[in-house]
Design a protein around this motif. Sequence first.
Motif, PDB file in Angstrom:
ATOM      1  N   UNK A 272       0.555  -1.696   0.835  1.00  0.00           N
ATOM      2  CA  UNK A 272       0.293  -0.298   1.098  1.00  0.00           C
ATOM      3  C   UNK A 272      -1.183   0.003   1.208  1.00  0.00           C
ATOM      4  N   UNK A 273      -1.532   0.800   2.215  1.00  0.00           N
ATOM      5  CA  UNK A 273      -2.905   1.276   2.374  1.00  0.00           C
ATOM      6  C   UNK A 273      -3.087   2.536   1.536  1.00  0.00           C
ATOM      7  N   UNK A 279      -8.823   5.422  -6.068  1.00  0.00           N
ATOM      8  CA  UNK A 279      -7.877   4.539  -5.401  1.00  0.00           C
ATOM      9  C   UNK A 279      -7.331   3.449  -6.296  1.00  0.00           C
ATOM     10  N   UNK A 280      -8.160   2.951  -7.229  1.00  0.00           N
ATOM     11  CA  UNK A 280      -7.709   1.900  -8.137  1.00  0.00           C
ATOM     12  C   UNK A 280      -6.522   2.360  -8.978  1.00  0.00           C
ATOM     13  N   UNK A 281      -6.550   3.630  -9.373  1.00  0.00           N
ATOM     14  CA  UNK A 281      -5.472   4.183 -10.186  1.00  0.00           C
ATOM     15  C   UNK A 281      -4.147   4.077  -9.449  1.00  0.00           C
ATOM     16  N   UNK A 282      -4.147   4.463  -8.174  1.00  0.00           N
ATOM     17  CA  UNK A 282      -2.907   4.443  -7.409  1.00  0.00           C
ATOM     18  C   UNK A 282      -2.523   3.029  -7.000  1.00  0.00           C
ATOM     19  N   UNK A 283      -3.515   2.187  -6.782  1.00  0.00           N
ATOM     20  CA  UNK A 283      -3.248   0.784  -6.496  1.00  0.00           C
ATOM     21  C   UNK A 283      -2.459   0.159  -7.644  1.00  0.00           C
ATOM     22  N   UNK A 284      -2.869   0.459  -8.887  1.00  0.00           N
ATOM     23  CA  UNK A 284      -2.171  -0.052 -10.063  1.00  0.00           C
ATOM     24  C   UNK A 284      -0.800   0.598 -10.207  1.00  0.00           C
ATOM     25  N   UNK A 285      -0.760   1.909 -10.043  1.00  0.00           N
ATOM     26  CA  UNK A 285       0.480   2.657 -10.224  1.00  0.00           C
ATOM     27  C   UNK A 285       1.552   2.206  -9.234  1.00  0.00           C
ATOM     28  N   UNK A 288       2.761  -1.743 -10.011  1.00  0.00           N
ATOM     29  CA  UNK A 288       3.147  -2.178 -11.356  1.00  0.00           C
ATOM     30  C   UNK A 288       4.658  -2.298 -11.496  1.00  0.00           C
ATOM     31  N   UNK A 289       5.083  -3.136 -12.402  1.00  0.00           N
ATOM     32  CA  UNK A 289       6.489  -3.200 -12.778  1.00  0.00           C
ATOM     33  C   UNK A 289       7.396  -3.993 -11.867  1.00  0.00           C
ATOM     34  N   UNK A 290       6.881  -4.463 -10.729  1.00  0.00           N
ATOM     35  CA  UNK A 290       7.709  -5.253  -9.829  1.00  0.00           C
ATOM     36  C   UNK A 290       8.822  -4.474  -9.152  1.00  0.00           C
ATOM     37  N   UNK A 291       8.736  -3.137  -9.147  1.00  0.00           N
ATOM     38  CA  UNK A 291       9.813  -2.337  -8.556  1.00  0.00           C
ATOM     39  C   UNK A 291       9.328  -1.342  -7.516  1.00  0.00           C
ATOM     40  N   UNK A 292       8.079  -1.496  -7.088  1.00  0.00           N
ATOM     41  CA  UNK A 292       7.545  -0.592  -6.051  1.00  0.00           C
ATOM     42  C   UNK A 292       6.919  -1.463  -4.957  1.00  0.00           C
ATOM     43  N   UNK A 293       5.659  -1.274  -4.632  1.00  0.00           N
ATOM     44  CA  UNK A 293       5.014  -2.112  -3.628  1.00  0.00           C
ATOM     45  C   UNK A 293       4.774  -3.518  -4.164  1.00  0.00           C
ATOM     46  N   UNK A 294       4.785  -4.500  -3.260  1.00  0.00           N
ATOM     47  CA  UNK A 294       4.391  -5.857  -3.638  1.00  0.00           C
ATOM     48  C   UNK A 294       2.877  -5.957  -3.779  1.00  0.00           C
ATOM     49  N   UNK A 295       2.164  -5.318  -2.835  1.00  0.00           N
ATOM     50  CA  UNK A 295       0.701  -5.380  -2.799  1.00  0.00           C
ATOM     51  C   UNK A 295       0.159  -4.034  -2.341  1.00  0.00           C
ATOM     52  N   UNK A 296      -1.104  -3.797  -2.627  1.00  0.00           N
ATOM     53  CA  UNK A 296      -1.788  -2.613  -2.112  1.00  0.00           C
ATOM     54  C   UNK A 296      -3.264  -2.934  -1.951  1.00  0.00           C
ATOM     55  N   UNK A 297      -3.911  -2.199  -1.044  1.00  0.00           N
ATOM     56  CA  UNK A 297      -5.369  -2.302  -0.988  1.00  0.00           C
ATOM     57  C   UNK A 297      -5.968  -0.924  -0.789  1.00  0.00           C
ATOM     58  N   UNK A 298      -7.184  -0.790  -1.293  1.00  0.00           N
ATOM     59  CA  UNK A 298      -7.923   0.451  -1.152  1.00  0.00           C
ATOM     60  C   UNK A 298      -9.183   0.179  -0.333  1.00  0.00           C
ATOM     61  N   UNK A 299     -10.028   1.184  -0.230  1.00  0.00           N
ATOM     62  CA  UNK A 299     -11.198   1.092   0.642  1.00  0.00           C
ATOM     63  C   UNK A 299     -12.470   0.720  -0.100  1.00  0.00           C
ATOM     64  N   UNK A 300     -12.362   0.309  -1.356  1.00  0.00           N
ATOM     65  CA  UNK A 300     -13.575   0.052  -2.139  1.00  0.00           C
ATOM     66  C   UNK A 300     -14.419  -1.097  -1.593  1.00  0.00           C
ATOM     67  N   UNK A 301     -13.807  -2.041  -0.861  1.00  0.00           N
ATOM     68  CA  UNK A 301     -14.578  -3.098  -0.204  1.00  0.00           C
ATOM     69  C   UNK A 301     -14.668  -2.870   1.310  1.00  0.00           C
ATOM     70  N   UNK A 302     -14.258  -1.681   1.752  1.00  0.00           N
ATOM     71  CA  UNK A 302     -14.334  -1.340   3.166  1.00  0.00           C
ATOM     72  C   UNK A 302     -15.371  -0.255   3.416  1.00  0.00           C
ATOM     73  N   UNK A 303     -16.305  -0.108   2.462  1.00  0.00           N
ATOM     74  CA  UNK A 303     -17.365   0.881   2.616  1.00  0.00           C
ATOM     75  C   UNK A 303     -18.709   0.194   2.781  1.00  0.00           C
ATOM     76  N   UNK A 304     -19.786   0.956   2.703  1.00  0.00           N
ATOM     77  CA  UNK A 304     -21.102   0.405   3.012  1.00  0.00           C
ATOM     78  C   UNK A 304     -21.745  -0.369   1.873  1.00  0.00           C
TER      79      UNK A 304
END
Length: 535
Positions: A272-273, A279-285, A288-304
């Motif tokens: 999930x984008x 963003x880290x908060x939602x990435x974890x949320x 977590x638990x193995x019952x929602x998204x498998x993976x997620x990424x945020x924009x923290x390494x997509x900035x300047x």
Amino acid sequence: MLSNTELNWWRGGVIYQIYPRSYFDSNGDGIGDIPGIISKLDYIAQLNVDAIWLSPFFTSPMKDFGYDVSDYRNVDPMFGSLHDFKHLIDEAHQRGLKVLIDQVYSHTSDQHEWFQDSREDRTNDKADWYVWADAKADGTPPNNWLSLFGGSAWQWDTRRGQYFMHNFLDSQPDLNFHNRDVQDAILDTARFWLDLGVDGFRLDVVNMYFHDESFTDNGLADSPEKVFVGVDPKNPFCRQYHINQMCRDDNLAFLQRLRSVMNEYPGTTTVGEIGAPQGMKYMAQYTSGGDKLHMAYTFELLNDAHDPDYIRKTIQKVEDNLGDGWPCFALSNHDVVRSATRWGQDAKDPDGFVRTALSLLATLRGSPCLYQGEELGLPEADVGFEQLQDPFGIEFWPEFKGRDGCRTPMPWINEAMGGFTSGGHSWLPVEPIHRQLAVSEQTKVDESTLNFTRRLFAWRKEHPALQNGDFEWLESDPALLVFRRTNAQETITVAINMTASALPTKVEGQAIPVPGFTQTGSDTIAAYSVAAWVH
């Protein structure tokens, strides 16, 4: 019955993102297509990646280049047909490549039949499928929510006599995920593509599915943690704290429903984008638990920001917050300035910097996502205003030039059209500098960035700790990135120097060769260099 490795291939699997319009044009019309991608699958497999992710190729009026879907279950004719896509899946699987596709669930095109029905009146069976609201007494929109693409997030519809919500263009109305029928329709869409054989989904703006049903005004982004990450800070959108417009807890239950569907198809995955404040908060949320998204990424390494201290702190935030979730890291994609320019424009050795950045991507804990052309070290293309296609860039020019500079055609050979098309034009211009970095040019140079990338990801496959090992930062010179990856089979320490100066280091263990780099001594790391040790 799939083995655990087959079920969890995505944990550490390398994903290669393809922007179909710009990859390879098979019929000379100036637009890349699915048959063109099929013709390049051998090239992709040679990069030693595990999966491809295709940006949208669905039926669309293309006002936002496919992120405005008018038919979720068909291929836009400019890209080919459903038969072509099924052929792509078969050919990719024969080469050991998984196929992920973009899914744009938060909104549709205003040309989608669902919206055409919804806007007719307030009583039809799709009346509540989109986010509609009455005007205030003075005729203005129901609240202060803004669109990322400029102006209000509300557009008046004269036919229905109400405003509809749009987080992006006013031709991209937001679906109402509070309506269970909408959720069911979206989940049926997911099943359609899974039945066709895809291995998973990249979920566009996965945190924007739900809104506050009371339409509460957004407050001010009056502290750093409230600022939206992933949009140019000059955009007025960044002045608001969008916690009412998106990032609602209602999303968790829907993601659980989606995961249940994915579980019906063992070995599939989701990433999930997340563009959001905190963003880290939602990435974890969301992972977590193995019952929602498998993976997620945020924009923290997509900035300047790219200094070592920022990278260290950002990755540590991921480690501290993610828990049992799994990250997907990208340094470039179709929405941001290419990393070779965004991060490396001031580097004294641009090629060296690109290789250290790719090495960082390849060795962090998570699943690396490589954007087409990143393996060539492509810098951002220079697209003049008169050639712009991106509505985002046209709206905010010249302070923000939009996303066309990272979407220009892939250069295959060093000639006028870059080998992208046999026709005399392309939908975006071929960047002259890119032609010099074409695949044909780099393939014949043993030390090219392309051949380095091939070897780097082959090396990664040889070391299980780099694919799924734990992660720990080690003390080092502040300008140096030193970390340890550990699993049951091995422990590897990696040191990455993204600066123009040699840096001191002291790492115990047996030095191992890293493709493309020569470790000159045990106490220093050369400029723009990477070293590794096993324990």
